[in-house]
Design a protein around this motif. Sequence first.
Motif, PDB file in Angstrom:
ATOM      1  N   UNK A 216       0.831  -1.203   0.000  1.00 45.07           N
ATOM      2  CA  UNK A 216       0.000   0.000   0.000  1.00 45.07           C
ATOM      3  C   UNK A 216       0.866   1.254   0.000  1.00 45.07           C
ATOM      4  N   UNK A 217       1.908   1.283   0.817  1.00 42.51           N
ATOM      5  CA  UNK A 217       2.792   2.453   0.854  1.00 42.51           C
ATOM      6  C   UNK A 217       3.543   2.620  -0.461  1.00 42.51           C
ATOM      7  N   UNK A 218       3.980   1.507  -1.047  1.00 43.06           N
ATOM      8  CA  UNK A 218       4.679   1.580  -2.324  1.00 43.06           C
ATOM      9  C   UNK A 218       3.776   2.152  -3.405  1.00 43.06           C
ATOM     10  N   UNK A 219       2.504   1.768  -3.396  1.00 44.82           N
ATOM     11  CA  UNK A 219       1.586   2.283  -4.419  1.00 44.82           C
ATOM     12  C   UNK A 219       1.396   3.788  -4.295  1.00 44.82           C
ATOM     13  N   UNK A 220       1.374   4.280  -3.073  1.00 46.53           N
ATOM     14  CA  UNK A 220       1.214   5.728  -2.853  1.00 46.53           C
ATOM     15  C   UNK A 220       2.454   6.469  -3.333  1.00 46.53           C
ATOM     16  N   UNK A 221       3.620   5.924  -3.006  1.00 49.76           N
ATOM     17  CA  UNK A 221       4.860   6.530  -3.494  1.00 49.76           C
ATOM     18  C   UNK A 221       4.949   6.434  -5.016  1.00 49.76           C
ATOM     19  N   UNK A 222       4.570   5.289  -5.570  1.00 50.95           N
ATOM     20  CA  UNK A 222       4.636   5.091  -7.021  1.00 50.95           C
ATOM     21  C   UNK A 222       3.749   6.094  -7.764  1.00 50.95           C
ATOM     22  N   UNK A 223       2.621   6.442  -7.173  1.00 49.48           N
ATOM     23  CA  UNK A 223       1.709   7.394  -7.803  1.00 49.48           C
ATOM     24  C   UNK A 223       2.277   8.807  -7.823  1.00 49.48           C
ATOM     25  N   UNK A 224       3.271   9.066  -6.969  1.00 43.83           N
ATOM     26  CA  UNK A 224       3.906  10.387  -7.007  1.00 43.83           C
ATOM     27  C   UNK A 224       4.047  11.090  -5.680  1.00 43.83           C
ATOM     28  N   UNK A 225       3.542  10.508  -4.602  1.00 40.61           N
ATOM     29  CA  UNK A 225       3.677  11.154  -3.293  1.00 40.61           C
ATOM     30  C   UNK A 225       5.121  11.089  -2.828  1.00 40.61           C
ATOM     31  N   UNK A 226       5.648  12.235  -2.439  1.00 40.18           N
ATOM     32  CA  UNK A 226       7.042  12.281  -1.984  1.00 40.18           C
ATOM     33  C   UNK A 226       7.172  11.975  -0.498  1.00 40.18           C
ATOM     34  N   UNK A 227       6.076  12.048   0.232  1.00 44.27           N
ATOM     35  CA  UNK A 227       6.049  11.631   1.632  1.00 44.27           C
ATOM     36  C   UNK A 227       4.641  11.158   1.946  1.00 44.27           C
ATOM     37  N   UNK A 228       4.535  10.303   2.952  1.00 41.45           N
ATOM     38  CA  UNK A 228       3.250   9.708   3.304  1.00 41.45           C
ATOM     39  C   UNK A 228       3.039   9.801   4.812  1.00 41.45           C
ATOM     40  N   UNK A 229       1.886  10.308   5.214  1.00 41.16           N
ATOM     41  CA  UNK A 229       1.468  10.215   6.605  1.00 41.16           C
ATOM     42  C   UNK A 229       0.848   8.841   6.803  1.00 41.16           C
ATOM     43  N   UNK A 230       1.379   8.073   7.737  1.00 45.14           N
ATOM     44  CA  UNK A 230       0.878   6.730   7.969  1.00 45.14           C
ATOM     45  C   UNK A 230       1.065   6.336   9.422  1.00 45.14           C
TER      46      UNK A 230
END
Length: 332
Positions: A304-318
């Motif tokens: 799930x985190x990889x998909x968010x990064x792959x879509x273009x997010x440079x950082x993720x709140x998780x």
Amino acid sequence: MNSGSFPEVRPRRLRSTPAMRRLVAETRIDPAQLILPLFVRDDIVEPVALQSMPGVVQHTFDSLRGAVTEAAEVGLGGVMLFGVPADSAKDAAGTAATDPDGVLNAATRVVAEEVGDAIVVQTDLCLDEFTDHGHCGVLDASGAVDNDATLERYRDMAIEQARAGSQLLGLSGMMDGQVQAVRSALDGEGFEGVAVLAYAAKYASAFYGPFREAVGSTLRGDRKTYQLDPANRREGLREAELDVAEGADIVMVKPALSYLDLVADVSAAVPVPVWAYQVSGEYAMIEAAAANGWIDRDRAILESLTSIRRAGAEAVLTYWAVEVARGLKGLR
């Protein structure tokens, strides 16, 4: 094809071993790209576990110190603080949000002193935790959220949060003009160095349910007049572009997994960093499915985190930020 009718191009060569797959991976996750949301409550003497978010708690000030110290030790990019005042402190205007000794501002001072030189101290700038009606702004005589009166409250909140030591303000209320209002307030008080994160494309999502337990929400009605309609894609991009024009340093898409198209759209269109929030419902679904033995928990988290990064997010709140960072560092 060659003369033997076998394929000359064999993409499987690059999937042949774990080492090869690691070598050619297009998307990577680093602890510095992860931000941990934290809830701090002022009327408890020990952490309170959240039933809908296994592993997440409402912190006391003491347990908050431990949590942010661990976040810094594992190399997270930052922590995002949410204050949970006692019900008796809530009122129609959310005045506890601008009380220098209110739960969020007091917690911010604690965190800034503890880890302010190691990670980015971030604060949620919104009224919903502090109002007795649970909306993200003040209400007019008809009971609707008053956009411009709310902006005045946001300006006051921004100044108090900056004074408390917040290095980045997370504007999550979705009021029109909120970035410009907060930026001008900060600059007018000498806080030009405090950054603004605009929750630019924040949707009226069903996936926020567990979060409302976390912040003790008293919401009456819904937020559909100010949060975005899940059916609308262009509108999310427009909101992000408006926030950048008003001076946002970073823009956010929220939720993440159901809005990866927006993450991709915004990251392709704006010149500032784009983040995404893996929200409480996304966390709860994976935890619940794993608890029932239906999915591989660790793989699902990383995927799930990889998909968010792959879509273009440079950082993720998780909410998995510390656990994932420890795993990436081989500390499990």
